[in-house]
Design a protein around this motif. Structure first.
Motif, PDB file in Angstrom:
ATOM      1  N   VAL A  31       6.806   6.630   4.862  1.00  0.00           N
ATOM      2  CA  VAL A  31       6.241   5.793   3.805  1.00  0.00           C
ATOM      3  C   VAL A  31       5.743   4.474   4.387  1.00  0.00           C
ATOM      4  CG1 VAL A  31       6.805   4.487   1.737  1.00  0.00           C
ATOM      5  CG2 VAL A  31       7.580   6.839   1.960  1.00  0.00           C
ATOM      6  N   VAL A  32       6.539   3.901   5.279  1.00  0.00           N
ATOM      7  CA  VAL A  32       6.124   2.631   5.881  1.00  0.00           C
ATOM      8  C   VAL A  32       4.916   2.832   6.797  1.00  0.00           C
ATOM      9  CG1 VAL A  32       6.796   0.850   7.541  1.00  0.00           C
ATOM     10  CG2 VAL A  32       8.370   1.532   5.718  1.00  0.00           C
ATOM     11  N   ALA A  33       4.952   3.906   7.564  1.00  0.00           N
ATOM     12  CA  ALA A  33       3.906   4.096   8.571  1.00  0.00           C
ATOM     13  C   ALA A  33       2.588   4.539   7.952  1.00  0.00           C
ATOM     14  CB  ALA A  33       4.366   5.127   9.599  1.00  0.00           C
ATOM     15  N   ARG A  86       1.928  -4.980  -4.970  1.00  0.00           N
ATOM     16  CA  ARG A  86       2.027  -4.350  -6.276  1.00  0.00           C
ATOM     17  C   ARG A  86       3.369  -4.603  -6.971  1.00  0.00           C
ATOM     18  NH1 ARG A  86       1.146   1.543  -4.809  1.00  0.00           N
ATOM     19  NH2 ARG A  86       1.460   0.748  -2.694  1.00  0.00           N
ATOM     20  N   ARG A  87       4.458  -4.688  -6.191  1.00  0.00           N
ATOM     21  CA  ARG A  87       5.790  -4.779  -6.775  1.00  0.00           C
ATOM     22  C   ARG A  87       6.422  -6.140  -6.521  1.00  0.00           C
ATOM     23  NH1 ARG A  87       5.184  -0.177  -7.750  1.00  0.00           N
ATOM     24  NH2 ARG A  87       6.614   1.612  -7.760  1.00  0.00           N
ATOM     25  N   ALA A  92      -0.503   2.985   4.151  1.00  0.00           N
ATOM     26  CA  ALA A  92      -1.877   2.509   4.007  1.00  0.00           C
ATOM     27  C   ALA A  92      -2.811   3.655   3.654  1.00  0.00           C
ATOM     28  CB  ALA A  92      -2.332   1.836   5.298  1.00  0.00           C
ATOM     29  N   ARG A  93      -2.582   4.818   4.275  1.00  0.00           N
ATOM     30  CA  ARG A  93      -3.495   5.933   4.037  1.00  0.00           C
ATOM     31  C   ARG A  93      -3.102   6.742   2.810  1.00  0.00           C
ATOM     32  NH1 ARG A  93      -5.176   7.105   9.269  1.00  0.00           N
ATOM     33  NH2 ARG A  93      -2.950   7.109   9.642  1.00  0.00           N
ATOM     34  N   PHE A 147      15.226 -14.050  -6.128  1.00  0.00           N
ATOM     35  CA  PHE A 147      15.903 -13.149  -5.198  1.00  0.00           C
ATOM     36  C   PHE A 147      16.705 -13.942  -4.162  1.00  0.00           C
ATOM     37  CE2 PHE A 147      16.224 -10.298  -1.598  1.00  0.00           C
ATOM     38  CZ  PHE A 147      16.437  -9.051  -2.167  1.00  0.00           C
ATOM     39  N   GLN A 168       8.354   7.488  -3.659  1.00  0.00           N
ATOM     40  CA  GLN A 168       9.625   7.142  -3.027  1.00  0.00           C
ATOM     41  C   GLN A 168      10.381   6.135  -3.884  1.00  0.00           C
ATOM     42  OE1 GLN A 168      11.326   7.605  -0.109  1.00  0.00           O
ATOM     43  NE2 GLN A 168      12.483   5.699   0.107  1.00  0.00           N
ATOM     44  N   ASP A 169       9.673   5.178  -4.399  1.00  0.00           N
ATOM     45  CA  ASP A 169      10.315   4.143  -5.181  1.00  0.00           C
ATOM     46  C   ASP A 169      10.860   4.711  -6.485  1.00  0.00           C
ATOM     47  OD1 ASP A 169      10.882   1.269  -5.356  1.00  0.00           O
ATOM     48  OD2 ASP A 169       9.641   1.411  -7.160  1.00  0.00           O
ATOM     49  N   ALA A 223       4.494   5.591  -1.446  1.00  0.00           N
ATOM     50  CA  ALA A 223       5.439   4.529  -1.712  1.00  0.00           C
ATOM     51  C   ALA A 223       5.888   4.582  -3.171  1.00  0.00           C
ATOM     52  CB  ALA A 223       4.810   3.179  -1.396  1.00  0.00           C
ATOM     53  N   ASP A 224       4.941   4.833  -4.043  1.00  0.00           N
ATOM     54  CA  ASP A 224       5.285   4.865  -5.458  1.00  0.00           C
ATOM     55  C   ASP A 224       6.297   5.969  -5.758  1.00  0.00           C
ATOM     56  OD1 ASP A 224       3.629   2.721  -6.166  1.00  0.00           O
ATOM     57  OD2 ASP A 224       1.874   4.031  -6.119  1.00  0.00           O
ATOM     58  N   ARG A 260       6.258  -3.124  10.731  1.00  0.00           N
ATOM     59  CA  ARG A 260       5.657  -1.831  10.411  1.00  0.00           C
ATOM     60  C   ARG A 260       5.269  -1.082  11.682  1.00  0.00           C
ATOM     61  NH1 ARG A 260       2.676  -0.334   5.832  1.00  0.00           N
ATOM     62  NH2 ARG A 260       1.727  -2.367   5.467  1.00  0.00           N
ATOM     63  N   PRO A 270      -1.222   5.812  -0.398  1.00  0.00           N
ATOM     64  CA  PRO A 270      -0.498   4.775  -1.143  1.00  0.00           C
ATOM     65  C   PRO A 270       0.466   5.332  -2.189  1.00  0.00           C
ATOM     66  CG  PRO A 270      -2.895   4.558  -1.364  1.00  0.00           C
ATOM     67  CD  PRO A 270      -2.630   5.875  -0.739  1.00  0.00           C
ATOM     68  N   GLU A 320      19.284  -4.833  -5.651  1.00  0.00           N
ATOM     69  CA  GLU A 320      18.796  -4.565  -4.297  1.00  0.00           C
ATOM     70  C   GLU A 320      19.709  -5.188  -3.251  1.00  0.00           C
ATOM     71  OE1 GLU A 320      16.880  -5.656  -6.741  1.00  0.00           O
ATOM     72  OE2 GLU A 320      14.865  -4.785  -6.651  1.00  0.00           O
ATOM     73  N   LEU A 344      19.914  -0.344   3.960  1.00  0.00           N
ATOM     74  CA  LEU A 344      18.520  -0.251   4.392  1.00  0.00           C
ATOM     75  C   LEU A 344      18.350  -0.804   5.800  1.00  0.00           C
ATOM     76  CD1 LEU A 344      15.604   0.451   3.428  1.00  0.00           C
ATOM     77  CD2 LEU A 344      15.352  -1.992   2.996  1.00  0.00           C
ATOM     78  N   ALA A 403      -3.106  -1.956  10.018  1.00  0.00           N
ATOM     79  CA  ALA A 403      -3.621  -1.340   8.787  1.00  0.00           C
ATOM     80  C   ALA A 403      -3.730   0.183   8.904  1.00  0.00           C
ATOM     81  CB  ALA A 403      -4.981  -1.927   8.432  1.00  0.00           C
ATOM     82  N   LEU A 435      15.046  -6.139   3.344  1.00  0.00           N
ATOM     83  CA  LEU A 435      14.682  -5.288   2.214  1.00  0.00           C
ATOM     84  C   LEU A 435      13.392  -5.775   1.570  1.00  0.00           C
ATOM     85  CD1 LEU A 435      16.815  -3.622  -0.420  1.00  0.00           C
ATOM     86  CD2 LEU A 435      15.070  -5.221  -1.218  1.00  0.00           C
ATOM     87  N   MET A 472       5.783  -1.568   1.825  1.00  0.00           N
ATOM     88  CA  MET A 472       5.521  -0.361   1.039  1.00  0.00           C
ATOM     89  C   MET A 472       4.520  -0.594  -0.089  1.00  0.00           C
ATOM     90  SD  MET A 472       9.338   1.295   0.774  1.00  0.00           S
ATOM     91  CE  MET A 472       8.896   2.519  -0.469  1.00  0.00           C
ATOM     92  N   PHE A 473       4.635  -1.733  -0.735  1.00  0.00           N
ATOM     93  CA  PHE A 473       3.836  -1.925  -1.946  1.00  0.00           C
ATOM     94  C   PHE A 473       2.800  -3.019  -1.826  1.00  0.00           C
ATOM     95  CE2 PHE A 473       8.078  -0.536  -3.303  1.00  0.00           C
ATOM     96  CZ  PHE A 473       7.715   0.734  -3.687  1.00  0.00           C
ATOM     97  N   ARG A 515      10.426   6.160   7.099  1.00  0.00           N
ATOM     98  CA  ARG A 515       9.498   5.842   8.187  1.00  0.00           C
ATOM     99  C   ARG A 515       8.078   6.237   7.798  1.00  0.00           C
ATOM    100  NH1 ARG A 515      10.408   5.650  13.729  1.00  0.00           N
ATOM    101  NH2 ARG A 515      11.942   7.318  13.826  1.00  0.00           N
ATOM    102  N   VAL A 527       8.242   0.359  13.457  1.00  0.00           N
ATOM    103  CA  VAL A 527       8.765   1.544  12.788  1.00  0.00           C
ATOM    104  C   VAL A 527       7.805   2.724  12.940  1.00  0.00           C
ATOM    105  CG1 VAL A 527       9.269   2.554  10.523  1.00  0.00           C
ATOM    106  CG2 VAL A 527      10.199   0.317  11.141  1.00  0.00           C
ATOM    107  N   ALA A 528       6.520   2.432  12.793  1.00  0.00           N
ATOM    108  CA  ALA A 528       5.548   3.527  12.792  1.00  0.00           C
ATOM    109  C   ALA A 528       5.309   4.092  14.184  1.00  0.00           C
ATOM    110  CB  ALA A 528       4.229   3.042  12.193  1.00  0.00           C
TER     111      ALA A 528
END
Lengths: 223, 223, 223, 223
Positions: free
Chosen positions: B117-119, A185-186, B122-123, A193, B131-132, B128-129, A115, B125, B166, B173, A31, A174, A181-182, B115, A118-119
DNA sequence: CATGAATGAGGCTTCATTCAT
DNA sequence: AATGAATGAAGCCTCATTCAT
């Protein structure tokens, strides 16, 4: 009831502690990230105090490593599960694809592991290697082999998917990344899919004449 | 009449500073993550001291936000670029796919943006929006539209790719994520990968009879 | 209009600068205290930038010292003013008392000077000495002398006020301190207060039989 | 059953810490002022390190506030003490006056509290209100009531002191302020000062004919 | 084992001061 | 003289880690 009995509820509790801490560490690290997570956050989540964490793990860094190892453990049976797939090749492919979604998208643990890799990859480079060795490679190897077998026995057309099985997995990845990322939310429908994903695969794998019948939501070419 | 004209070297320096700092911040934040990056690391990379960073940005957090905005700016021309694609639909698709690889895989900036955005999602938010909104959505919208047009004019077969574009992007990706995980350690040939990716698309998009002839740069008539 | 003219508006401005800065320094130092005041606050109040302050004062500490000296300057005429008092002794006392209120309560400068002396006395011990030398001592000396003269000529009864003239001043100091504490929040009527103060003095200074007539709001015993 | 009972020395230590820190904070804050005091100074005075202060108080500002509250606590019994005064009115007044000196002049805590209120009032405006509510107001209310009672029963002459009891207190405040300004450098004899103060009060409170006999402990019939 | 008080290194931020323009 | 970018020392606060209980 001497302290050495080793079977009272206290002892059970004690035996479970390291695991509890690892679980809590996972929640917090995934988190907040490694650097932003405080050892005390983890302790509080378990319901103990900072000091207790240090009884079981010598440092925050070691705890992180152990937590990652612990998380990776279930990945080990990836190979076994894949090997157990049976039936006609298209069914096997679908089962495999669904398994991949299960792991990468539905299973929060695996997703968050991604995550973390990657992080924190920069600070803990071996993480990526282990993740790859124990998860991605087995999946790709299995997918490649399955397809090559299908091609060999005439069920599938020859296709570059056999050599580049990552293509088969990538839509699930993906979705996993989108989920990271979301969060929630998304959320477009996952079943749709997957159905589209499978449809795409059939058009590559099945001979032209068979494809005509593939439709329906999840494209069951088993007829 | 640029802001750096007609001034002494001091003024030029000053005008360039914020950009220099943003670039340095990008390098450090993407390499270490937000929490593990020290403002002093960023300053040293620019060749100034801590204090100077605070002349231009009021806090580490603001600097991070500005850096992300700065990084996202080039994403804005995504739409424009896509719209400029011309020629027969398969060629357009190929150009589009190559553009996606260009951005997601070859362009370190975009990759590292992913990276971050993924990492740090959480802090932060909203990352991500943005970027999307500025990247993924335009790409998907463009791909979907292109495919639907191709289908409408008979160039492509009906396909769920039109609704779930996608799927078209996901292999790129995957390469991006692999790149983030292994940097350059795991580099299988990208051209082969793209070729296979395109082959997969042709099998979904082109009528059966045409597929035999698909080759051009990518499709290998492996029959 | 050469830069050495020394009489253009520019030059006038320049000549006024140190004073402007001292005034601004007073406002800021008395409002925030020495440590909490930033040189830039002072500069901004004058409408210049930090650097300019350092053109005229070599350091924040020196500026503070100069500001205090500047503030104390008007105290110098305290002695002169007191000496100029004339008329019957009771009237002189009343004039004196009113002068003290004027200075300690109505004059914001003197009041804030008191605050600074109390607040920064630890760091700048000479402040108290100067304040005392140039303000309190003259006041007390003058008051004592006036009373002793009044006693000598029979206008006043013998009274310890002659030896401890601080008693005469203390009510004004109390109002000053109250003003420092509450600014304008706790303002009971000052005229009533002064009237009571004078009344108290008359009961100590005037013979019993004369006191009977002292009343009215400001107790004018000059009848 | 005090909180320090039945515990190891560690527990006792811990129970005492907050108080120790508050005391140390009082010393430092009153000596240097809020802004110029370093948390580490306070810690060193207690014999611990910076971090320990933060175990008990979440910030320097909170510590300051708690310290002020702690300082103000003893003020609470001001009312109680005043109510306990007994005997003939003049004696009560004298006891009251001596109590005021005790608090404002002899008690360093109350004196420094006054300094802090004056010095930091701008940054912490509620300080003045509390100080007033818990100290000045009770004192003035009590003095006013006492005088009015004395007047009602004929012990005292009617006097504006009844309505403006601050006049009664102000000489003590002057001594307090002097003490704050000069520490011990300017110490004229306090007993003489109090004697003169009382003398002044008797001349206002007592009928003319009685005043000759006022001596008791304080009034020196030096005629 | 478990606790949590204590530590102190380290990071963020401020700001007095300098100096090239 | 005035500016304001740059500096770097210093202060606030956090938190990984230790250790006596």
């Amino acid at each position: 009831m001497s302290p050495t009995d080793g079977k009272g509820p206290r002892a059970q509790r004690k035996a479970a502690r390291p695991m509890e801490i690892l679980e809590a560490a996972f929640e917090e690290f995934s988190a907040q990230g490694y650097a932003a997570t405080r050892v005390e956050d983890i302790a509080r989540r378990v319901g103990v105090t900072k000091g207790t964490v240090y009884v079981y793990f010598e440092s925050k860094e070691v705890l992180f490593g152990e937590m990652m190892r612990h998380l990776s453990t279930p990945l080990a049976d990836t190979r076994a599960h894949i090997r157990s797939l049976e039936g006609p090749y298209p069914q096997r492919i679908e089962a495999f694809v669904r398994y991949v979604y299960q792991r990468l998208v539905a299973d929060r643990k695996t997703r968050e592991l991604l995550r973390l890799v990657v992080a924190e990859g920069a600070r803990f480079p071996h993480l990526a290697d282990r993740q790859d060795e124990e998860f991605m490679q087995p999946l790709c190897d299995a997918a490649g082999e399955m397809i090559r077998e299908g091609v060999a026995c005439g069920a599938f057309r020859p296709t570059p998917l056999a050599e580049i099985p990552e293509l088969l997995i990538s839509p699930a990845l993906l979705r996993a990344v989108e989920h990271l990322m979301f969060d929630d939310r998304r959320s477009t429908d996952l079943e749709d899919f997957i159905a589209a994903h499978l449809e795409l695969l059939w058009s590559a794998l099945l001979p032209c004449e068979e494809r005509a019948g593939t439709n329906g939501r999840t494209a069951r070419p088993d007829a």
